[in-house]
Enzyme design. Structure first.
Site: not given
Ligand SMILES: C[S@@+](CC[C@H](N)C(=O)[O-])C[C@H]1O[C@@H](n2cnc3c(N)ncnc32)[C@H](O)[C@@H]1O
Length: 379
Positions: A98
């Site tokens: 998101s």
């Molecule tokens: C809440 S969203 C990010 C929001 C971002 N800050 C933005 O506003 O666009 C969380 C993100 O973390 C990524 N993610 C989840 N696990 C992860 C990991 N182990 N390493 C790197 N990224 C990860 C997900 O794919 C997702 O895109």
């Protein structure tokens, strides 16, 4: 000026008037970076009727799309089910990426608060939006941002480039950090976790700061703001503002076990008791955060009674308790009602501490939560 530009300008004015920009640089960065330039044309909207995420295309409803993007307190879901919508009609079950809600972005950035030129490691690039805000502050050459999903990482890199930012966008598991660019002055994780990886501590400079939404099964997360010790072997600090983020992939907690452990037959078999707990005991966020520390792995679900009175289920894989209006119904080996009552009484005796009174220490021995002083371990 497009409709999206107008909504962006309006959001800046509204946030400014509500004092949402904790630092002048945040206002400047927020004003400069067009939030809508980071959102894909298709976003996902939750529908209460079927409890699913439905796609909404910008081409079909530009106005709605722009309003969702510039909403001050709601995130915009940009991916479901890791990019493969789970249901045959093209709808999705689980939001997996998101653009974080504006207030969450501003809260995490204020806690991170890098200086110009600080070296920053960001985990959970997502759309690339908060990476762009960080670039405005520290410069692209000082930012490493890690996204686990390749298509998301590639899209974010491209959007950042279009705005002239060239941070290192890495596709990988952010739990391992990025050793070759260490040490960092700041580590910001924008996905929630229940264990802070030691790796991040070792990759920080002495005195560096780690900011991560840390949560128990009771949800939502308290924002852990940890300072790395001079020997870079431990980090410690208090919790800040509670925020809800999606879990790190690979650390997703199993869903609430209630549907699996509850049955009408087990209700018939359940043990009846009485409780001194007020029925709305978990409505207070600070109490809920505290009980989450005392009852790790226990899920809490609010299910009001048919007349609308507050009532809570507490559940594990083997036990459940239903607490309502001074009565308890329990099944399984654990006495979850008693455990909750003890933890709640502790919270009362301690003067109803807030999430901000608690802290977290992470070192080679594991992690410990504490109340007010690092040697007063809780849970
Ligand atoms: C809440 S969203 C990010 C929001 C971002 N800050 C933005 O506003 O666009 C969380 C993100 O973390 C990524 N993610 C989840 N696990 C992860 C990991 N182990 N390493 C790197 N990224 C990860 C997900 O794919 C997702 O895109």
């Amino acid at each position: 000026m497009t409709g999206a530009d107008r909504l962006h300008a309006r959001a800046v004015r509204l946030l400014d008037s509500s004092g949402a920009f904790a630092r002048p640089w945040m206002r400047e960065a927020f004003r400069t970076v067009p939030r809508h330039a980071f959102v894909p044309d298709t976003v996902w909207v939750w529908h209460a009727e079927d409890d699913r995420y439905h796609p909404l295309s910008r081409a079909d409803d530009e106005e709605r799309w722009a309003e969702l993007v510039h909403h001050p307190t709601e995130p915009v879901v940009t991916q479901v089910d890791d990019g493969y919508p789970a249901l045959t009609d093209g709808t999705g079950e689980l939001p997996t990426s998101s653009m974080s809600a504006t207030n969450a972005v501003l809260t995490t950035l204020a806690a991170t608060d890098p200086e110009p030129g600080s070296r920053v490691l960001h985990i959970g690039t997502g759309t690339g939006y908060d990476s762009a805000l960080l670039c405005e502050r520290v410069g692209g050459a000082n930012l490493v941002t890690i996204e686990v999903d390749r298509s998301l990482a590639d899209a974010a890199r491209e959007r950042l480039r279009r705005l002239g930012h060239r941070p290192r966008v890495v596709c990988g598991n952010g739990e391992f950090g990025q050793r070759q660019d260490a040490p960092y002055d700041r580590v910001l994780c924008t996905a929630s976790l229940s264990r802070v990886p030691l790796t991040w501590i070792g990759q920080c400079a002495p005195g560096g700061r780690i900011v991560a939404p840390w949560k128990t099964t009771f949800q939502p997360a308290g924002l852990a703001v940890l300072t790395v010790d001079t020997d870079r072997r431990s980090a410690s600090g208090r919790f800040g503002m509670p925020l809800t983020f999606m879990d790190l992939r690979g650390r997703r907690r199993p869903g609430n076990p209630l549907p699996r452990v509850y049955s009408a037959g087990r209700w018939e078999e359940s043990r009846y008791g009485t409780a001194t707990l007020p029925p709305d005991f978990l409505d207070d966020f600070h109490a809920r955060f505290t009980l989450g520390l005392w009852l790790p792995g226990v899920h809490a679900t609010r299910t009001p009674t048919p007349d609308g009175s507050p009532a809570w289920w507490l559940t594990t894989d083997t036990s459940w308790a239903y607490l309502c209006a001074g009565e308890t119904f329990q099944w399984g080996p654990r006495d979850l009602a008693e455990e909750a009552e003890q933890a709640y009484n502790w919270w009362l005796q301690e003067g109803e501490p807030e999430v901000f009174d608690f802290g977290l220490t992470v070192d080679g021995e594991g992690q410990r939560t504490w109340l007010r002083e690092a040697d007063r371990t809780v849970g």
